[in-house]
Design an enzyme around this catalytic site. Sequence first.
Site, PDB file in Angstrom:
ATOM      1  N   LYS A   1       9.081 -42.421   0.062  1.00 46.38           N
ATOM      2  CA  LYS A   1       8.587 -43.009  -1.191  1.00 46.38           C
ATOM      3  C   LYS A   1       7.874 -41.946  -2.041  1.00 46.38           C
ATOM      4  O   LYS A   1       8.099 -41.835  -3.243  1.00 46.38           O
ATOM      5  CB  LYS A   1       7.635 -44.175  -0.886  1.00 46.38           C
ATOM      6  CG  LYS A   1       8.369 -45.380  -0.311  1.00 46.38           C
ATOM      7  CD  LYS A   1       7.429 -46.448   0.261  1.00 46.38           C
ATOM      8  CE  LYS A   1       8.263 -47.533   0.954  1.00 46.38           C
ATOM      9  NZ  LYS A   1       7.469 -48.602   1.553  1.00 46.38           N
TER      10      LYS A   1
ATOM     11  N   GLN B   1       1.227 -49.582   2.929  1.00 46.87           N
ATOM     12  CA  GLN B   1       2.367 -49.684   3.846  1.00 46.87           C
ATOM     13  C   GLN B   1       2.052 -50.648   4.987  1.00 46.87           C
ATOM     14  O   GLN B   1       0.984 -50.573   5.598  1.00 46.87           O
ATOM     15  CB  GLN B   1       2.715 -48.283   4.385  1.00 46.87           C
ATOM     16  CG  GLN B   1       3.954 -48.232   5.251  1.00 46.87           C
ATOM     17  CD  GLN B   1       5.252 -48.532   4.495  1.00 46.87           C
ATOM     18  OE1 GLN B   1       5.351 -48.328   3.292  1.00 46.87           O
ATOM     19  NE2 GLN B   1       6.255 -49.012   5.204  1.00 46.87           N
TER      20      GLN B   1
ATOM     21  N   ASP C   1       4.605 -53.614  -4.783  1.00 45.69           N
ATOM     22  CA  ASP C   1       5.369 -54.268  -3.717  1.00 45.69           C
ATOM     23  C   ASP C   1       5.686 -55.725  -4.082  1.00 45.69           C
ATOM     24  O   ASP C   1       6.538 -56.347  -3.451  1.00 45.69           O
ATOM     25  CB  ASP C   1       4.521 -54.311  -2.435  1.00 45.69           C
ATOM     26  CG  ASP C   1       4.921 -53.250  -1.428  1.00 45.69           C
ATOM     27  OD1 ASP C   1       6.116 -52.924  -1.359  1.00 45.69           O
ATOM     28  OD2 ASP C   1       4.035 -52.776  -0.699  1.00 45.69           O
TER      29      ASP C   1
HETATM   30  N1  GUN Z   1       6.965 -52.213   5.581  1.00 45.33           N
HETATM   31  C1  GUN Z   1       8.291 -52.498   5.672  1.00 45.33           C
HETATM   32  N2  GUN Z   1       8.803 -52.735   4.451  1.00 45.33           N
HETATM   33  C2  GUN Z   1       7.801 -52.606   3.567  1.00 45.33           C
HETATM   34  C3  GUN Z   1       7.707 -52.713   2.153  1.00 45.33           C
HETATM   35  O1  GUN Z   1       8.676 -53.008   1.432  1.00 45.33           O
HETATM   36  N3  GUN Z   1       6.474 -52.486   1.612  1.00 45.33           N
HETATM   37  C4  GUN Z   1       5.388 -52.191   2.381  1.00 45.33           C
HETATM   38  N4  GUN Z   1       4.219 -52.009   1.762  1.00 45.33           N
HETATM   39  N5  GUN Z   1       5.433 -52.081   3.692  1.00 45.33           N
HETATM   40  C5  GUN Z   1       6.639 -52.286   4.274  1.00 45.33           C
END
Ligand code: GUN
Length: 319
Positions: A56, A100, A123
């Site tokens: 990311k 995350q 998100d």
């Molecule tokens: N963990 C697995 N997928 C995601 C996601 O799309 N966003 C976040 N913040 N954590 C995750």
Amino acid sequence: MGTKAELLNGKQYAAAIKEEVAQRVERLKSETGIKPCLVVVRVGADPASEVYVNSKVRTAQDLGITSEHRHMPAETSEDELLAVVLELNEREDVDGILVQLPLPKGINESRILEALDPQKDVDGFHPVNAGRLSQGEPALVPCTPAGIIDMLKRAEVQLSGADAVVVGRSNIVGKPMALLLIRESATVTVCHSRTKDLAGVCSRADLLIAAVGVPGLITADFIKPGAVVIDVGMNQLEDPEEAKGFFPDDQLAKRLRTIEKRGSTLVGDVNAKAAMEKASLFTPVPGGVGLLTVAMLMKNTVEAAIKRRATRGAANSGG
Ligand code: GUN
């Protein structure tokens, strides 16, 4: 039976989205001087999270978005993490905040997610954004389901009137996926662990989306001939015998080598052999949906930047 499904190449669709985002970032900078900024917060040392977060942060930089990686130790308390979220909410230069998941045991995820400024919630997990999505209002939408809709539209898959079945009811994928499909006028069924006759329900779907985290749950009897099958699962398969029933012949040797070398291979919730034989379009794992998630996160960050800064501009000039 021969292979007949066409693969939906996530890398290609993600590249198209990222190209558009890079152009928007460039235009935003030249017209307004704004450079969007994303901060990704990671707590602890979960190896999968580390890979995702690095991807990311790197993708943001590639597209001209400023990005920061806040890595906090596994012992971080809920209050310490909350303090970081509140600090980032206040920071004028920060447009997007992503915490995350999963968070270490002992930290209440809902409390953290609800503390985020909804305007910076790239998100789309904050209840305000979830509520706005459910009411059909503009919102920051969770990246994986948003990426799937974007890809299906680019691939010209008919969504209006389609019978769509979503397997899985998580807040991250299943529920927002169902809401987005309703917005596209699909007829939507959401299945989960208590669903009776799961195979029977799935086998009526024109569009089948699997997001449950059970390797190979979706086998041939779940797939209507010619269906579009989207595999959101990310699981590790370790057993070479199981792999033999999982992959089409042309993939098997490579997968067996991976298991031998690394102890496991990445698979989805869909039996790839069955999907290749019965579906019309299918997303491979890896190389399918995962790449779209990161691309949509970048799109959400730019949208959050434009919207928040426009609102702030209006508030400042309102007198
Ligand atoms: N963990 C697995 N997928 C995601 C996601 O799309 N966003 C976040 N913040 N954590 C995750």
